[in-house]
Design an enzyme around this catalytic site. Structure first.
Site, PDB file in Angstrom:
ATOM      1  N   GLU A   1       0.823  -1.208   0.000  1.00 57.20           N
ATOM      2  CA  GLU A   1       0.000   0.000   0.000  1.00 57.20           C
ATOM      3  C   GLU A   1       0.863   1.267   0.000  1.00 57.20           C
ATOM      4  OE1 GLU A   1      -2.928   0.644   3.289  1.00 57.20           O
ATOM      5  OE2 GLU A   1      -4.367  -0.091   1.803  1.00 57.20           O
TER       6      GLU A   1
ATOM      7  N   HIS B   1       7.752 -26.912   0.498  1.00 56.71           N
ATOM      8  CA  HIS B   1       6.969 -27.959  -0.155  1.00 56.71           C
ATOM      9  C   HIS B   1       5.816 -27.372  -0.960  1.00 56.71           C
ATOM     10  CE1 HIS B   1       8.972 -31.275   2.065  1.00 56.71           C
ATOM     11  NE2 HIS B   1       9.235 -30.272   2.881  1.00 56.71           N
TER      12      HIS B   1
ATOM     13  N   LYS C   1     -14.338   2.003  -3.231  1.00 51.26           N
ATOM     14  CA  LYS C   1     -15.269   2.447  -2.189  1.00 51.26           C
ATOM     15  C   LYS C   1     -16.494   3.115  -2.796  1.00 51.26           C
ATOM     16  CE  LYS C   1     -11.955   3.259   1.559  1.00 51.26           C
ATOM     17  NZ  LYS C   1     -11.305   4.267   2.425  1.00 51.26           N
TER      18      LYS C   1
END
Lengths: 468, 468
Positions: B293, B322, B436
């Site tokens: 960010e 793995h 938003k």
């Protein structure tokens, strides 16, 4: 059973919406269409290898032994512990979280109905010692999972808890607390199980670790925690059908493979998997292994240099909108974002109205959290698309064993098809050998003395100036 | 207090080993030296802005209020629930796992001594409803964290649990179960707290969410779960000293920033953060927000196009050996791998000897798990280095509150210095606005009607052919 009803199955079909992959920094329909013949050939190649690969046949197996084992031990066991790592852990965790939810282990036993599940998938001493302190070993069963019995982390945990069990229940009762999942014919774990006379479940030899969630690896712990493993396999069988469609532009596994492949070829080395559901968070982790280990390869099938492989990034919606989406919006055009949307959550969680005069809060009242998170998923997909960041969305009608099994199979098929497109071997992992050999050398295992000396020489040559 | 002893502090210094960054596909010492003057200027610029940025001053704050609050409520509370998201959750989780370990919530109360901690950081309806079903609200306290009081996910959860509390304990007792962390002067949450007369903790206005772990955001839940927050801040103060060193090649924050910056400029868009300790797993998640960010930005400080930002990838050693290491070894040269090694774990977990005739297992006996995981970290770093994949290692002497606070500050400083090198604003997040606004529009919030219509038109234009 509901999954025997064709109409129900069709309602539970996972769809792939790729509309947002088109745009300035994404792909064009023409590009997809141009590569369609290669993708069709890839589908055919994978279909032809079904029996050889083994995992495409797993939906057809008989799961009665797992159910019987679970029924027999359910009441005497409080915690079922998986000792496994990588492909012997990620699928188990994914199933557990997706079906039983993130709070399962915190619930009282009578609410759970089944044992807790712990997956200890690391050689971290504090993880193992912390688990040991917490467990009542007399009410615990350990499922040791390793095909070869040479997996250092798993075998170390096994030896550690075996000794603790000897002290807690006695050597002659170990068989009540240990069950093995291993190769049916060979390997150290098979030898140990035979010598001790413990219960063993077979791991199909052809199926590699990262494709093994629908073998005994994933099914035993799923059965022990009350998961409907028949529905899981029915979903996988349904996903297999979808992935067998010879038209790559109508086949979600092939279309996903093609889009990822083309994005990688066009300079997008990163693929984000971002489910909008806490229950699917660990499915993203399972996918990350499948994709990274299968497709990250140095050479192609002719042995020529390839150096391919997208890096998978696990994210969680809506949570990571407040962490990663700034980067996805404004950062380099180097990503393809995979959303997972859920059409119907098991609960809606209505948002009550309060503080009606505070408009910045009150607009939420009367909606449900399900509406909120769905709006956020769509909002983010649109914003990214408008910012030129391509994305695709896997749409789950619901989260249940059927859709989960379906998604497992779709992603496995997508991986195999992508392997064909890259022309690499998607089923080996030669790159992890060097690290294993170094570990053996550092631990002083016999036969690795030369490598140990080389590492020591290397350490001598390091410049302390560059340790700050 | 041990952290008042200079010798102890020096022993707890986190070091950064960058020897493995040099090589064919990595950097050269000359490259680092050539950029050192710019890095020195970046250090100076950050030091000059300390007061303006706010977060560098947090180690100096008085933490008595948090300790007093925790002492006052500890016994009447079984579960402390954080309702926050992004920067109001990731630091809380990181502290919790690092100091109290992964099994804390599963321990019986008398072993814990302090309340459980739940961090509900999503608008997922099943997450919230599942928590509600599990909680005894009469013994639960909710810490609602939002600077503005407009964070949709947090406010939705707040309204949801507020209503449940009204039913469980009555409207007049809400103040015993809700505590707010918000802006000291403005915002909806401040208004609500004032109206209701609830306890409120101030969030320093200058400090952005992703730099807020050492504010009331992180400290209150840490104090409520028995974390030594004075030691945490002492560690942060110590990290601040290290990061103030004007010589970038002796300053771990600056050296880390410079290496990441140069790797990005040389075609490595991916940075992996891979601690070898389950307790540090969530620290990698905290770092991922900070880095993504802060540095994922479309324009530089002059407003010119930049499109920078490494994509952080969270991994866990040895587990992800793995899963991801095959890709790191054989995939494209597009990554810088950051290891976190631990010199001394809190426990060693000895591996007992058994099956002495099975050499593939018996070589483990007599070692400890601590030795095993340390060997694996070194083995992997060496293997990657020899494969031409650059990596650096942060070395924690131990995992404790002091080293954790130190690492937080070092990474925050590294981020700020990297922002200077990129010449971008590392402290805003303009890219999340579009999402938003879309969410508001989709939920029918007043004032967003036009955007709602645009989204509807967009939906109309989508081609159902591309939903497979």
């Amino acid at each position: 059973m509901r999954y025997e009803d064709a109409a129900w199955r069709e309602k539970q079909r996972i769809r792939l919406d790729v509309n947002n992959v088109f745009g300035t920094h994404g792909l064009t329909p023409a590009e997809l269409e141009a590569e369609a013949p290669r993708a069709a050939a890839a589908i055919a190649a994978v279909q032809e290898r079904r029996a050889d690969l083994g995992w495409p046949l797993l939906p057809d197996q008989d799961v009665t032994p797992f159910e019987q084992f679970a029924a027999a031990h359910r009441d005497r066991i409080d915690t079922f512990v998986v000792l496994g790592i990588g492909g012997s852990a990620l699928g188990n965790i994914a199933v557990q979280t997706a079906i039983n939810g993130p709070f399962y282990n915190l619930l009282p036993r009578e609410q759970r109905g089944w044992p807790r599940l712990l997956v200890l998938d690391n050689s971290d001493p504090e993880l193992n010692a912390g688990a040991l302190r917490m467990l009542d070993l007399r009410r615990t069963m350990f499922n040791v999972i390793s095909k070869s019995g040479t997996t250092a982390e798993t075998m170390a945990s096994f030896l550690y808890f075996r000794q603790a069990l000897v002290e807690a229940v006695g050597e002659d009762r170990l068989g009540d607390h240990i069950v093995l999942t291993t190769d049916p014919n060979s390997g150290f774990l098979r030898q140990i199980g035979q010598r001790e006379g413990w219960t063993m479940f077979d791991l199909p030899p052809k199926v590699g670790g990262r494709f093994s969630v629908l073998t005994s690896v994933g099914l035993l712990s799923a059965a022990m925690t009350g998961v409907n493993i028949r529905e899981l396999l029915a979903g996988a069988a349904y996903g297999r059908e979808l992935a067998a469609n010879p038209d790559p532009l109508r086949n979600p596994a092939a279309l996903g493979a093609l889009i990822n492949y083309l994005c990688f070829r066009k300079g997008k080395p990163i693929v984000v998997m971002m489910p909008y559901a806490n229950r699917l968070r660990d499915v993203a982790d399972w996918f990350a292994q499948l994709w990274a280990e299968s497709l990250g390869k140095a050479v192609d099938r002719q042995g020529k240099p390839a150096r391919v492989g997208q890096t998978p990034v696990k994210a969680l919606g809506a949570t990571d909108q407040h962490s990663q989406v700034q980067l996805y919006m404004e950062g380099p055009y180097d990503k393809l974002i995979n959303f997972i949307a859920v059409e119907q959550y098991a609960e809606t969680a209505p948002i009550p109205t309060a503080y009606a005069d505070l408009e910045g809060v009150s607009y939420l009242g009367g909606h449900t959290m399900a509406e909120l998170i769905q709006a956020e998923q769509q909002a983010t997909a649109i914003a990214l698309s408008e910012a030129g960041q391509p994305n695709i969305t896997h749409i789950f009608p619901e989260i249940n064993a059927f859709t989960l099994g379906q998604f497992f199979m779709l992603m496995e098929m997508q991986t195999a098809i992508a392997g064909e497109l890259y022309d690499i071997n998607a089923f080996d992992q030669p790159g992890v050998e060097a690290g294993k050999i170094n570990t053996y050398a550092l631990l002083g295992r016999r036969g690795f003395e030369e490598r140990r000396a080389a590492i020591a020489a290397r350490a001598q040559a390091l410049d302390s100036r560059w340790v700050v």
